[in-house]
Design an enzyme around this catalytic site. Structure first.
Site, PDB file in Angstrom:
ATOM      1  N   HIS A  80       2.118  -0.509   0.387  1.00  0.00           N
ATOM      2  CA  HIS A  80       2.746  -1.345   1.410  1.00  0.00           C
ATOM      3  C   HIS A  80       4.258  -1.149   1.404  1.00  0.00           C
ATOM      4  O   HIS A  80       4.880  -1.234   0.337  1.00  0.00           O
ATOM      5  CB  HIS A  80       2.420  -2.822   1.176  1.00  0.00           C
ATOM      6  CG  HIS A  80       2.956  -3.730   2.244  1.00  0.00           C
ATOM      7  ND1 HIS A  80       2.666  -3.556   3.577  1.00  0.00           N
ATOM      8  CD2 HIS A  80       3.772  -4.814   2.178  1.00  0.00           C
ATOM      9  CE1 HIS A  80       3.290  -4.480   4.286  1.00  0.00           C
ATOM     10  NE2 HIS A  80       3.967  -5.253   3.461  1.00  0.00           N
ATOM     11  N   ASP A 115      -1.805  -8.212   1.281  1.00  0.00           N
ATOM     12  CA  ASP A 115      -0.603  -7.785   0.542  1.00  0.00           C
ATOM     13  C   ASP A 115      -0.210  -8.750  -0.559  1.00  0.00           C
ATOM     14  O   ASP A 115       0.965  -8.802  -0.974  1.00  0.00           O
ATOM     15  CB  ASP A 115       0.565  -7.570   1.514  1.00  0.00           C
ATOM     16  CG  ASP A 115       0.265  -6.456   2.501  1.00  0.00           C
ATOM     17  OD1 ASP A 115       0.749  -6.535   3.630  1.00  0.00           O
ATOM     18  OD2 ASP A 115      -0.492  -5.533   2.143  1.00  0.00           O
ATOM     19  N   GLU A 118       7.648   6.526  -0.761  1.00  0.00           N
ATOM     20  CA  GLU A 118       6.207   6.215  -0.753  1.00  0.00           C
ATOM     21  C   GLU A 118       5.394   7.370  -1.325  1.00  0.00           C
ATOM     22  O   GLU A 118       4.438   7.162  -2.077  1.00  0.00           O
ATOM     23  CB  GLU A 118       5.733   5.941   0.668  1.00  0.00           C
ATOM     24  CG  GLU A 118       6.124   4.591   1.209  1.00  0.00           C
ATOM     25  CD  GLU A 118       5.587   4.382   2.600  1.00  0.00           C
ATOM     26  OE1 GLU A 118       5.538   5.353   3.384  1.00  0.00           O
ATOM     27  OE2 GLU A 118       5.193   3.248   2.910  1.00  0.00           O
TER      28      GLU A 118
HETATM   29  N1  LIG Z   1      -7.886  -7.859   2.875  1.00  0.00           N
HETATM   30  C1  LIG Z   1      -6.885  -6.969   2.901  1.00  0.00           C
HETATM   31  N2  LIG Z   1      -6.911  -5.989   3.819  1.00  0.00           N
HETATM   32  C2  LIG Z   1      -5.886  -5.093   3.844  1.00  0.00           C
HETATM   33  C3  LIG Z   1      -4.793  -5.213   2.957  1.00  0.00           C
HETATM   34  C4  LIG Z   1      -4.806  -6.262   1.994  1.00  0.00           C
HETATM   35  O1  LIG Z   1      -3.885  -6.384   1.146  1.00  0.00           O
HETATM   36  N3  LIG Z   1      -5.866  -7.119   2.005  1.00  0.00           N
HETATM   37  N4  LIG Z   1      -3.706  -4.333   3.073  1.00  0.00           N
HETATM   38  C5  LIG Z   1      -3.639  -3.742   4.394  1.00  0.00           C
HETATM   39  C6  LIG Z   1      -2.541  -2.801   4.710  1.00  0.00           C
HETATM   40  N5  LIG Z   1      -1.574  -3.575   5.470  1.00  0.00           N
HETATM   41  C7  LIG Z   1      -0.384  -3.780   4.835  1.00  0.00           C
HETATM   42  O2  LIG Z   1      -0.114  -3.204   3.758  1.00  0.00           O
HETATM   43  C8  LIG Z   1      -1.890  -4.126   6.741  1.00  0.00           C
HETATM   44  C9  LIG Z   1      -2.463  -3.310   7.700  1.00  0.00           C
HETATM   45  C10 LIG Z   1      -2.780  -3.841   8.950  1.00  0.00           C
HETATM   46  C11 LIG Z   1      -2.529  -5.180   9.246  1.00  0.00           C
HETATM   47  C12 LIG Z   1      -2.909  -5.728  10.587  1.00  0.00           C
HETATM   48  O3  LIG Z   1      -2.330  -6.698  11.073  1.00  0.00           O
HETATM   49  N6  LIG Z   1      -3.922  -5.097  11.179  1.00  0.00           N
HETATM   50  C13 LIG Z   1      -4.488  -5.578  12.465  1.00  0.00           C
HETATM   51  C14 LIG Z   1      -4.625  -4.419  13.432  1.00  0.00           C
HETATM   52  C15 LIG Z   1      -3.284  -3.723  13.612  1.00  0.00           C
HETATM   53  C16 LIG Z   1      -3.462  -2.391  14.344  1.00  0.00           C
HETATM   54  O4  LIG Z   1      -4.620  -1.981  14.570  1.00  0.00           O
HETATM   55  O5  LIG Z   1      -2.408  -1.775  14.629  1.00  0.00           O
HETATM   56  C17 LIG Z   1      -5.875  -6.128  12.198  1.00  0.00           C
HETATM   57  O6  LIG Z   1      -6.492  -5.713  11.160  1.00  0.00           O
HETATM   58  O7  LIG Z   1      -6.335  -6.888  13.061  1.00  0.00           O
HETATM   59  C18 LIG Z   1      -1.947  -5.991   8.281  1.00  0.00           C
HETATM   60  C19 LIG Z   1      -1.620  -5.466   7.023  1.00  0.00           C
HETATM   61  C20 LIG Z   1      -4.935  -3.065   4.747  1.00  0.00           C
HETATM   62  N7  LIG Z   1      -5.926  -4.070   4.746  1.00  0.00           N
HETATM   63  N1  LIG Z   2       0.727  -2.420   6.036  1.00  0.00           N
HETATM   64  C1  LIG Z   2       0.330  -1.085   5.742  1.00  0.00           C
HETATM   65  C2  LIG Z   2       1.388  -0.125   6.186  1.00  0.00           C
HETATM   66  O1  LIG Z   2       2.260  -0.456   6.961  1.00  0.00           O
HETATM   67  N2  LIG Z   2       1.288   1.100   5.677  1.00  0.00           N
HETATM   68  C3  LIG Z   2       2.250   2.104   6.008  1.00  0.00           C
HETATM   69  O2  LIG Z   2       1.732   3.001   6.983  1.00  0.00           O
HETATM   70  C4  LIG Z   2       2.381   4.260   6.811  1.00  0.00           C
HETATM   71  C5  LIG Z   2       1.323   5.334   6.793  1.00  0.00           C
HETATM   72  O3  LIG Z   2       1.939   6.599   6.856  1.00  0.00           O
HETATM   73  P1  LIG Z   2       1.019   7.900   6.649  1.00  0.00           P
HETATM   74  O4  LIG Z   2      -0.153   7.777   7.588  1.00  0.00           O
HETATM   75  O5  LIG Z   2       1.946   9.038   6.985  1.00  0.00           O
HETATM   76  O6  LIG Z   2       0.573   7.919   5.213  1.00  0.00           O
HETATM   77  C6  LIG Z   2       3.156   4.183   5.495  1.00  0.00           C
HETATM   78  O7  LIG Z   2       4.519   3.922   5.745  1.00  0.00           O
HETATM   79  C7  LIG Z   2       2.548   2.993   4.826  1.00  0.00           C
HETATM   80  O8  LIG Z   2       3.422   2.318   3.944  1.00  0.00           O
END
Ligand SMILES: Nc1nc2c(c(=O)[nH]1)N[C@@H](CN(C=O)c1ccc(C(=O)N[C@@H](CCC(=O)O)C(=O)O)cc1)CN2
Ligand SMILES: NCC(=O)N[C@@H]1O[C@H](COP(=O)([O-])[O-])[C@@H](O)[C@H]1O
Length: 215
Positions: free
Chosen positions: A132, A172, A201
């Site tokens: 993240h 997160d 990252e």
């Molecule tokens: N239960 C969990 N699921 C996920 C986590 C987590 O910690 N617990 N980490 C995420 C990754 N992430 C942030 O790091 C993150 C990714 C996506 C979203 C979000 O709001 N997604 C929306 C759709 C957005 C889109 O399609 O562009 C959704 O799921 O409705 C929030 C945080 C991965 N999953």
């Molecule tokens: N909340 C999750 C999130 O924002 N993840 C972010 O998506 C990008 C993926 O890049 P990549 O497809 O080039 O690996 C990365 O910046 C990662 O940290």
């Protein structure tokens, strides 16, 4: 020692997946193998990266499930089931042991879907990690870099960061395995900050996976 089998979930470019591909079974990430890459978006370039590396892939779209009248929870169950079934096909071995096979680690590398408890309960506790682009407790969720840059513009912060954490139902907020602070410079644009964050990252995701696997 048995090779540690890794499944990587993506949604986009896959530059962090590429860092893991390049590191697998090297001193940076010893005795490891990425055996499957899964995307929730069929257009994810990371699928191409995996294919070029000879790694099996599949994608499963939430929109297609919803268009078929299925719920988000059903999507999560179907996705977890498909991951485990494909993993067992790939890992092979006698039917009895193959059926019991589960990934040593599932890595969410830019996987932009919040997974439900119905998904998580199908994997070992602590068996998933996420990268993240923010510091613990700051900018949870999507668009973290944009939000950090906006907060910097409002004078609220002078640094942001990245972390690798265990995945739990609360987004997160799982156990933090690694974190690294990243200064935001007065000369930064959103693009220059994104570039600096992505570069960091690509290192922390490898170190975080190494830590999570204990290799
Ligand atoms: N239960 C969990 N699921 C996920 C986590 C987590 O910690 N617990 N980490 C995420 C990754 N992430 C942030 O790091 C993150 C990714 C996506 C979203 C979000 O709001 N997604 C929306 C759709 C957005 C889109 O399609 O562009 C959704 O799921 O409705 C929030 C945080 C991965 N999953
Ligand atoms: N909340 C999750 C999130 O924002 N993840 C972010 O998506 C990008 C993926 O890049 P990549 O497809 O080039 O690996 C990365 O910046 C990662 O940290």
């Amino acid at each position: 020692m048995a090779v540690k089998n890794i499944v990587v979930l993506i949604s986009g470019n896959g530059s962090n997946l590429q860092a893991l591909i390049d590191a697998q079974n090297t001193p940076a990430l010893p005795n490891t193998k990425i055996v499957l890459v899964v995307s929730n978006r069929v257009s994810a370039f990371g699928l191409t990266r995996a294919t070029q590396a000879g790694i099996p892939t599949f994608s499963m779209s939430l929109k297609a499930h919803k268009d078929a009248g299925k719920t988000r929870s059903e999507y999560d169950v179907d996705l977890a089931t498909a991951i485990l079934a494909r993993f067992q096909e790939i890992v092979g071995g006698p039917a009895a042991t193959a059926a019991a096979a589960v990934p040593d680690l599932v890595v969410l590398a830019g996987f932009m879907h919040i997974v439900s408890p119905e998904f998580l309960m199908r994997f070992p506790p602590g068996g998933l990690v996420n990268l993240h682009p923010a510091l613990p407790g700051e900018f949870d969720g999507a668009h973290a870099i944009d939000r950090a840059f906006a907060a910097f513009g409002e004078g609220k912060i002078k640094r942001t960061g990245v972390m690798v954490h265990r995945v739990i139902a609360e987004v997160d907020r799982g156990e933090v395995l690694l974190t690294e602070e990243i200064p935001i410079l007065p000369t930064d644009t959103l693009s220059s900050l994104e570039d600096r964050i992505h570069a960091i990252e690509h290192g922390i995701i490898v170190r975080g996976v190494k830590l999570a696997l204990g290799v």
